[in-house]
Write a protein that holds these residues in place. Structure first.
Motif, mmCIF file in Angstrom:
data_model
loop_
_atom_site.group_PDB
_atom_site.id
_atom_site.type_symbol
_atom_site.label_atom_id
_atom_site.label_comp_id
_atom_site.label_asym_id
_atom_site.label_seq_id
_atom_site.Cartn_x
_atom_site.Cartn_y
_atom_site.Cartn_z
ATOM 1 N N SER A 45 0.834 -14.444 -17.854
ATOM 2 C CA SER A 45 -0.180 -14.993 -16.802
ATOM 3 C C SER A 45 0.615 -15.723 -16.092
ATOM 4 N N ALA A 46 1.509 -16.407 -16.093
ATOM 5 C CA ALA A 46 2.007 -17.246 -14.736
ATOM 6 C C ALA A 46 3.486 -16.511 -14.798
ATOM 7 N N HIS A 47 3.811 -15.706 -14.650
ATOM 8 C CA HIS A 47 4.416 -14.846 -14.172
ATOM 9 C C HIS A 47 3.628 -13.868 -13.650
ATOM 10 N N PHE A 48 2.479 -13.452 -13.744
ATOM 11 C CA PHE A 48 2.377 -12.454 -13.154
ATOM 12 C C PHE A 48 1.094 -12.617 -11.875
ATOM 13 N N ASN A 49 0.520 -13.775 -12.226
ATOM 14 C CA ASN A 49 0.271 -14.805 -10.867
ATOM 15 C C ASN A 49 1.608 -15.149 -9.986
ATOM 16 N N ARG A 50 2.435 -15.096 -10.661
ATOM 17 C CA ARG A 50 4.044 -15.424 -9.616
ATOM 18 C C ARG A 50 3.939 -14.100 -9.052
ATOM 19 N N GLY A 51 4.442 -13.030 -9.764
ATOM 20 C CA GLY A 51 4.072 -11.570 -8.816
ATOM 21 C C GLY A 51 3.024 -11.426 -7.644
ATOM 22 N N SER A 52 2.480 -12.047 -8.083
ATOM 23 C CA SER A 52 0.522 -11.777 -6.747
ATOM 24 C C SER A 52 1.059 -12.573 -5.539
ATOM 25 N N ARG A 69 8.454 -9.196 -16.227
ATOM 26 C CA ARG A 69 8.942 -10.536 -16.919
ATOM 27 C C ARG A 69 7.452 -11.218 -17.549
ATOM 28 N N ALA A 70 6.228 -11.183 -17.288
ATOM 29 C CA ALA A 70 5.055 -10.097 -17.592
ATOM 30 C C ALA A 70 4.830 -9.183 -18.524
ATOM 31 N N ILE A 71 5.362 -8.232 -18.511
ATOM 32 C CA ILE A 71 4.838 -7.474 -19.241
ATOM 33 C C ILE A 71 6.086 -7.866 -20.363
ATOM 34 N N ALA A 72 7.382 -7.802 -20.703
ATOM 35 C CA ALA A 72 7.878 -8.430 -21.838
ATOM 36 C C ALA A 72 6.894 -9.391 -22.232
ATOM 37 N N LEU A 73 6.558 -10.351 -22.010
ATOM 38 C CA LEU A 73 5.982 -11.210 -22.838
ATOM 39 C C LEU A 73 4.256 -10.739 -22.899
ATOM 40 N N ASP A 74 3.741 -9.706 -22.019
ATOM 41 C CA ASP A 74 2.681 -9.075 -22.712
ATOM 42 C C ASP A 74 2.759 -8.013 -22.264
ATOM 43 N N PRO A 75 2.720 -6.681 -23.165
ATOM 44 C CA PRO A 75 2.801 -5.411 -23.136
ATOM 45 C C PRO A 75 1.757 -4.871 -23.085
ATOM 46 N N ASN A 76 0.247 -5.405 -23.000
ATOM 47 C CA ASN A 76 -1.001 -5.062 -23.080
ATOM 48 C C ASN A 76 -1.436 -5.236 -21.884
ATOM 49 N N SER A 77 -1.057 -5.536 -20.907
ATOM 50 C CA SER A 77 -2.283 -6.202 -20.007
ATOM 51 C C SER A 77 -2.456 -4.809 -18.664
ATOM 52 N N ALA A 78 -2.968 -4.390 -18.622
ATOM 53 C CA ALA A 78 -2.987 -3.106 -17.557
ATOM 54 C C ALA A 78 -3.071 -3.628 -15.745
ATOM 55 N N GLU A 79 -3.448 -4.073 -15.747
ATOM 56 C CA GLU A 79 -3.196 -5.487 -14.702
ATOM 57 C C GLU A 79 -2.335 -5.304 -13.917
ATOM 58 N N THR A 80 -1.113 -6.011 -15.036
ATOM 59 C CA THR A 80 0.077 -6.049 -14.814
ATOM 60 C C THR A 80 0.831 -4.979 -14.165
ATOM 61 N N TYR A 81 0.652 -3.792 -15.243
ATOM 62 C CA TYR A 81 1.597 -2.510 -15.267
ATOM 63 C C TYR A 81 1.239 -1.914 -13.932
ATOM 64 N N GLY A 85 3.261 -1.146 -10.282
ATOM 65 C CA GLY A 85 3.579 0.569 -10.093
ATOM 66 C C GLY A 85 3.402 0.011 -8.470
ATOM 67 N N ASN A 86 2.476 -1.372 -7.643
ATOM 68 C CA ASN A 86 1.793 -1.333 -6.431
ATOM 69 C C ASN A 86 2.949 -2.086 -5.817
ATOM 70 N N ALA A 87 3.989 -2.787 -6.500
ATOM 71 C CA ALA A 87 5.164 -3.496 -6.125
ATOM 72 C C ALA A 87 6.710 -2.517 -5.726
ATOM 73 N N LEU A 88 6.229 -1.520 -6.574
ATOM 74 C CA LEU A 88 7.420 -0.606 -6.876
ATOM 75 C C LEU A 88 6.895 0.504 -5.300
ATOM 76 N N ARG A 89 5.690 1.076 -4.930
ATOM 77 C CA ARG A 89 5.132 1.711 -3.950
ATOM 78 C C ARG A 89 5.916 1.398 -2.397
#
Length: 158
Positions: A45-52, A69-81, A85-89
Motif C-alpha cells: 500500500s505504501a508503494h501504491f500510494n507513493r505511485g499515486s 514494486r507494489a505489484i511485485a508485493l501484491d499481485p492481486n490489486s486491480a487498482e495497482t495494475y 497502466g495510466n502512468a504508462l499512458r
C-alpha cells in the motif's frame, strides 16, 4: 498526534500521506510514503500510494516504478495494475498499458475505470473499433459513467 507518540507507525504515515494528498500537498504526501517505505519496505500500500503521489507530481516514470514494486508485493490489486497502466499512458506507452488493464479486469471484471482506461489506450493506438466497442461495454455496466460516455460520444466522430 499518533506520529508524535509513535513516529514509526506505518499506518499513521500512510493516513497522513493520504490526507496530504487530499489537500493537494503531494510533495509532503510523498515524503510520508517514503518514510513508511523506509520502515516497512514490503508494504504494498505504501508503494501504491507513493505511485499515486508521483503521478500527481507529473513524474510518471517514477510512478511506474512505484506501481511495479507494489505489484511485485501484491499481485492481486486491480487498482495497482490500472494506475500503472495510466502512468504508462502518460509516458505515451499505451501498448504496454493494455496488458496491465487486462490484468486489472481479470481480477475485477466489472472495474469500469479499467475498462475505460483500456479503451482510451486502444483509441490512442488508433484501434478505434475496439475502443468504441469497449466504451459501450463500460456504459452497459454503468450508464452514468461520465468518462465512458464522453469517450464514446466524443470519439465516435474520429
Amino acid at each position: 498526534r499518533t506520529l508524535a507518540l509513535y513516529p514509526q507507525h506505518v499506518q499513521a504515515l500512510l493516513n497522513r500521506g493520504s490526507a496530504l494528498q487530499e489537500l493537494e500537498r503531494y510533495t509532503e504526501a510523498l515524503a510520508s510514503y517514503d518514510r513508511a517505505i523506509q520502515i516497512a519496505p514490503a508494504y504494498a500500500s505504501a508503494h501504491f500510494n507513493r505511485g499515486s503521489a508521483l503521478e500527481k507530481l507529473h513524474r510518471p516514470q517514477d510512478a511506474v516504478t512505484a506501481y511495479e514494486r507494489a505489484i511485485a508485493l501484491d499481485p492481486n490489486s486491480a487498482e495497482t495494475y490500472n494506475n500503472c497502466g495510466n502512468a504508462l499512458r502518460a509516458l505515451r506507452r499505451a501498448d504496454e498499458a493494455i496488458p496491465l488493464y487486462d490484468r486489472a479486469l481479470a481480477l475485477k471484471p466489472d472495474y469500469v475505470d479499467a475498462i475505460t482506461n483500456r479503451n482510451t489506450a486502444f483509441f490512442e493506438l488508433k484501434r478505434y473499433d475496439e475502443a468504441l466497442t469497449g466504451f459501450a461495454a463500460a456504459l452497459r455496466l454503468r450508464p452514468d459513467f461520465p468518462e465512458a460516455l464522453y469517450n464514446q460520444i466524443g470519439r465516435a466522430h474520429v
